[in-house]
Structure formats: C-alpha cells, structure tokens
Write an enzyme that holds these catalytic residues in place. Structure first.
Site, PDB file in Angstrom:
ATOM      1  N   LYS A  28     -12.292  -3.931   7.155  1.00 27.95           N
ATOM      2  CA  LYS A  28     -12.692  -2.585   7.641  1.00 27.95           C
ATOM      3  C   LYS A  28     -13.393  -2.903   9.401  1.00 27.95           C
ATOM      4  CE  LYS A  28      -8.721  -0.872   6.247  1.00 27.95           C
ATOM      5  NZ  LYS A  28      -7.174  -1.822   6.481  1.00 27.95           N
ATOM      6  N   SER A  49     -10.627   1.953   7.909  1.00 27.50           N
ATOM      7  CA  SER A  49     -10.932   2.990   6.778  1.00 27.50           C
ATOM      8  C   SER A  49     -12.531   3.089   6.784  1.00 27.50           C
ATOM      9  CB  SER A  49     -10.980   2.100   5.657  1.00 27.50           C
ATOM     10  OG  SER A  49     -11.204   3.412   4.282  1.00 27.50           O
ATOM     11  N   TYR A 104     -13.118  -5.366   1.292  1.00 26.88           N
ATOM     12  CA  TYR A 104     -11.873  -4.228   2.088  1.00 26.88           C
ATOM     13  C   TYR A 104     -13.225  -3.470   3.117  1.00 26.88           C
ATOM     14  CZ  TYR A 104      -9.362  -0.058   3.061  1.00 26.88           C
ATOM     15  OH  TYR A 104      -8.465   0.487   3.260  1.00 26.88           O
TER      16      TYR A 104
HETATM   17  N1  LIG Z   1      -4.996   5.827   1.361  1.00 27.15           N
HETATM   18  C1  LIG Z   1      -5.359   5.886   1.502  1.00 27.15           C
HETATM   19  O1  LIG Z   1      -6.603   6.471   1.075  1.00 27.15           O
HETATM   20  C2  LIG Z   1      -6.516   4.593   2.826  1.00 27.15           C
HETATM   21  C3  LIG Z   1      -7.486   5.633   3.370  1.00 27.15           C
HETATM   22  C4  LIG Z   1      -8.311   4.767   4.483  1.00 27.15           C
HETATM   23  C5  LIG Z   1      -7.500   3.527   5.366  1.00 27.15           C
HETATM   24  N2  LIG Z   1      -6.036   3.066   4.828  1.00 27.15           N
HETATM   25  C6  LIG Z   1      -5.898   2.019   5.242  1.00 27.15           C
HETATM   26  O2  LIG Z   1      -4.655   2.417   5.350  1.00 27.15           O
HETATM   27  C7  LIG Z   1      -3.364   0.893   5.549  1.00 27.15           C
HETATM   28  C8  LIG Z   1      -2.086   1.757   5.143  1.00 27.15           C
HETATM   29  O3  LIG Z   1      -1.980   1.344   3.838  1.00 27.15           O
HETATM   30  P1  LIG Z   1      -1.636   2.641   2.027  1.00 27.15           P
HETATM   31  O4  LIG Z   1      -2.182   3.831   1.771  1.00 27.15           O
HETATM   32  O5  LIG Z   1      -0.177   3.323   2.994  1.00 27.15           O
HETATM   33  O6  LIG Z   1      -0.837   1.160   1.808  1.00 27.15           O
HETATM   34  P2  LIG Z   1       0.616   1.404   0.859  1.00 27.15           P
HETATM   35  O7  LIG Z   1       0.268   0.159   0.092  1.00 27.15           O
HETATM   36  O8  LIG Z   1       1.358   2.217   1.195  1.00 27.15           O
HETATM   37  O9  LIG Z   1       0.661   0.268   2.344  1.00 27.15           O
HETATM   38  C9  LIG Z   1       0.881  -0.642   2.800  1.00 27.15           C
HETATM   39  C10 LIG Z   1       2.057  -1.643   3.640  1.00 27.15           C
HETATM   40  O10 LIG Z   1       0.898  -3.037   3.953  1.00 27.15           O
HETATM   41  C11 LIG Z   1       2.212  -3.775   3.619  1.00 27.15           C
HETATM   42  N3  LIG Z   1       1.502  -5.201   2.770  1.00 27.15           N
HETATM   43  C12 LIG Z   1       0.664  -6.114   2.133  1.00 27.15           C
HETATM   44  N4  LIG Z   1       0.389  -6.969   1.950  1.00 27.15           N
HETATM   45  C13 LIG Z   1       0.543  -7.282   3.514  1.00 27.15           C
HETATM   46  C14 LIG Z   1       1.794  -9.191   4.126  1.00 27.15           C
HETATM   47  N5  LIG Z   1       1.428  -9.453   3.331  1.00 27.15           N
HETATM   48  N6  LIG Z   1       2.348  -8.766   5.290  1.00 27.15           N
HETATM   49  C15 LIG Z   1       2.952  -7.348   5.377  1.00 27.15           C
HETATM   50  N7  LIG Z   1       2.720  -6.520   4.831  1.00 27.15           N
HETATM   51  C16 LIG Z   1       2.146  -6.296   4.044  1.00 27.15           C
HETATM   52  C17 LIG Z   1       2.998  -3.025   1.888  1.00 27.15           C
HETATM   53  O11 LIG Z   1       3.809  -3.970   2.093  1.00 27.15           O
HETATM   54  C18 LIG Z   1       3.364  -1.495   2.733  1.00 27.15           C
HETATM   55  O12 LIG Z   1       3.931  -1.479   3.307  1.00 27.15           O
HETATM   56  C19 LIG Z   1      -4.006   0.270   5.388  1.00 27.15           C
HETATM   57  O13 LIG Z   1      -5.275  -0.991   6.149  1.00 27.15           O
HETATM   58  C20 LIG Z   1      -5.417   0.651   4.044  1.00 27.15           C
HETATM   59  O14 LIG Z   1      -6.177   0.155   4.377  1.00 27.15           O
HETATM   60  C21 LIG Z   1      -5.639   4.166   3.747  1.00 27.15           C
END
Ligand SMILES: NC(=O)c1ccc[n+]([C@@H]2O[C@H](COP(=O)([O-])OP(=O)(O)OC[C@H]3O[C@@H](n4cnc5c(N)ncnc54)[C@H](O)[C@@H]3O)[C@@H](O)[C@H]2O)c1
Length: 257
Positions: free
Chosen positions: A164, A147, A160
């Site tokens: 990261k 991130s 967080y």
């Molecule tokens: N959405 C954003 O703006 C953004 C920006 C930067 C980074 N990210 C990163 O991208 C990645 C995905 O995030 P997202 O926004 O798609 O979120 P999301 O919540 O839609 O997806 C996260 C996934 O992780 C799974 N998960 C959570 N805890 C778990 C566990 N203990 N075991 C197995 N699976 C587990 C959830 O069930 C879900 O499928 C994350 O690492 C997040 O930090 C997201």
C-alpha cells in the site's frame, strides 16, 4: 459579480471500469457510479460474481459488459480494456480496488506469501495503470485504493503495508507522467465493514471496540461511505487534484487518544 461556472460532482455519462468491482468497496463504488448515471464494467476473477454485479449495475440503468480479469495477468486486463472500449466507445475512469492480504509477521513471512500480496496489491495497480492509461480519454481519472496501513504502524501486515505504501508512491509517480490528460489519485480507507471482514469487525469483538474508541467519529465505516470520495476523484469536480491520497477513516489516523 464575477462569472462563476459550477462543475457538478458527478460521474453521470462517464464510462468506468472497476477492477475488483464485484465485492466489498469496489462493488460499492461500481454500484455508486451506476447510481450516479455512469456506465460501468465491474470485473474480477469470478464469472459468477461479475454476472451478479453486472445484473445489479443494469438494474440501476447502467450499460455494462461482462468480462473477468486477473490483475496478475496483463493480457486479461487488456481484454477488459478492449471490451469496455468496444461497449462504451471509450473509458473515462478506472478504479483499482483488488485486494490481497497476509497476516504473517515481518520475520515469518516467506517469499511466496510476500509475492502473492504484492503481486495483486502493488504490481496489480501498476498493471491496471499500464493497461488502461493509453485508452483513457482526455480528462481521464485513475483511482487506486490504498489503506491506512500505508502510513500507520500495524503488526502482522508487512507485505500489505509495503504494497500500500508502494501504491501511494506509484500514484504520485503516475500522476506526474500521465498529466495533464489523466489524473491519478488514491483513497486510503480506514476500517470498512465488508462481507469478508464482517466477523472480524463484528460488534462486541475487541478489534471493533478498539477501532470505535480511537476513530474520531467513534465507529467503523460502511462501504458506501467510501463511494463519495471515489465519485469526487473520478468527476470533473476534482480537475485540479492529482497525485493525492484522500483518507476516509472517520478521523482514525489523526486521533491522539
Ligand atoms: N475493507 C477494509 O477495511 C479496507 C480498508 C482499507 C483498504 N482496503 C482496500 O480496499 C480494496 C478492496 O478491499 P475489500 O475490503 O472491498 O475486499 P474484497 O475482498 O471484498 O474485494 C477485493 C476484490 O478484489 C478481487 N481480487 C482479488 N484478487 C484479484 C485478482 N488477482 N485479480 C482480479 N481481482 C482480484 C476480489 O475478487 C474482490 O472482488 C483493497 O485494495 C483493500 O486492500 C480495504
């Protein structure tokens, strides 16, 4: 003219596992890989979400197998690995896209909340690498989702951000150890609309306006805009790239005003 042999940017016929692959960015990557001709296991803790995403993978012509996992439990990751190897005969690509977040302050966050975030976001990445690296075939690729919080100062995200930052450092450490058979890279997305944060980033909100104003491209990302970087890092087109973090943020981090 000298010989030129082109390596396509393609994951066709590769075998992938996407942890956290039933929602948000991970689900987009899983569906994107399937659309490009890969076989894909999309896994998370929810049987229902695994089933729903697996149906969508199959609808795109991918082979899959339905298995849940919790990244806090190494045994469940071993089960996913074994199920994928049994279904596909091997694994080429692993993506760690599971997520956990806390909006507590630096001073306010307690051990439980800190541990909850780092257990999933940082230790989870380590456990995914530990479970899958030995099973990856030559030419294997691990892609960790980081991130912008790893390198930009953001309030109310200390666990967080630390997790990261750790993911990016761990990515470089693992790249060194697992070379040359397995490459390890990360993607640092900027602000991406997912079902979970659709309200936070909704048009008209102050947060959305601030992001739109700073990002060079003037907008937040749709989750499918992260998929291309994942396909590149997972494909043989990135055969000389390891220990790298690719930022996909519409120019947010590098924008001065
Ligand atoms: N959405 C954003 O703006 C953004 C920006 C930067 C980074 N990210 C990163 O991208 C990645 C995905 O995030 P997202 O926004 O798609 O979120 P999301 O919540 O839609 O997806 C996260 C996934 O992780 C799974 N998960 C959570 N805890 C778990 C566990 N203990 N075991 C197995 N699976 C587990 C959830 O069930 C879900 O499928 C994350 O690492 C997040 O930090 C997201």
């Amino acid at each position: 003219m000298a010989e030129y042999e082109h390596t396509p940017v393609s994951v066709a016929d590769k075998r992938a596992v996407v942890v956290g692959g039933t929602s948000g960015i991970g689900q987009a990557i899983a569906l994107g890989f399937a659309s490009e001709g890969a076989d894909v296991v999309a896994t998370s803790r929810s049987e229902e979400k695994v089933a729903e995403t697996s149906d969508a993978l199959e609808a795109r012509g991918a082979e899959t197998t339905r298995v849940t996992c919790d990244v806090t439990d190494p045994a469940s990751l071993a089960e996913v690995r074994d199920a994928a190897v049994e279904a596909f005969g091997g694994i080429d690509i692993v993506v760690a896209s599971q997520g956990a977040i806390s909006r507590e302050t630096v001073v306010g966050i307690d051990d439980d909340e800190w541990d909850f975030v780092t257990d999933v976001a940082l230790d989870g990445v380590r456990r995914v690498t530990q479970a899958f690296a030995p099973a990856l075939d030559e030419g294997g690729s691990i892609v960790n989702i980081s991130s912008l919080a790893a390198r930009l100062s953001m309030a109310n995200l200390p666990a967080y951000a630390a997790a990261k930052g750790g993911v990016e450092a761990f990515t470089r450490a693992a790249a060194k150890e697992l070379a040359p058979d397995v490459r390890v890279n990360a993607i640092a997305p900027g602000f991406v609309i997912t079902p979970q944060n659709a309200e936070t980033y909704a048009e008209g909100t102050e947060k959305r306006e601030r992001i739109d104003e700073r990002a060079i491209l003037g907008r937040v990302a749709e989750r499918d805009e992260i998929v291309g970087a994942a396909v590149y890092l997972a494909s043989d087109a990135s055969s000389y790239v390891t220990g790298e973090v690719i930022t996909v943020d519409g120019g947010f981090a590098d924008s001065a005003f």
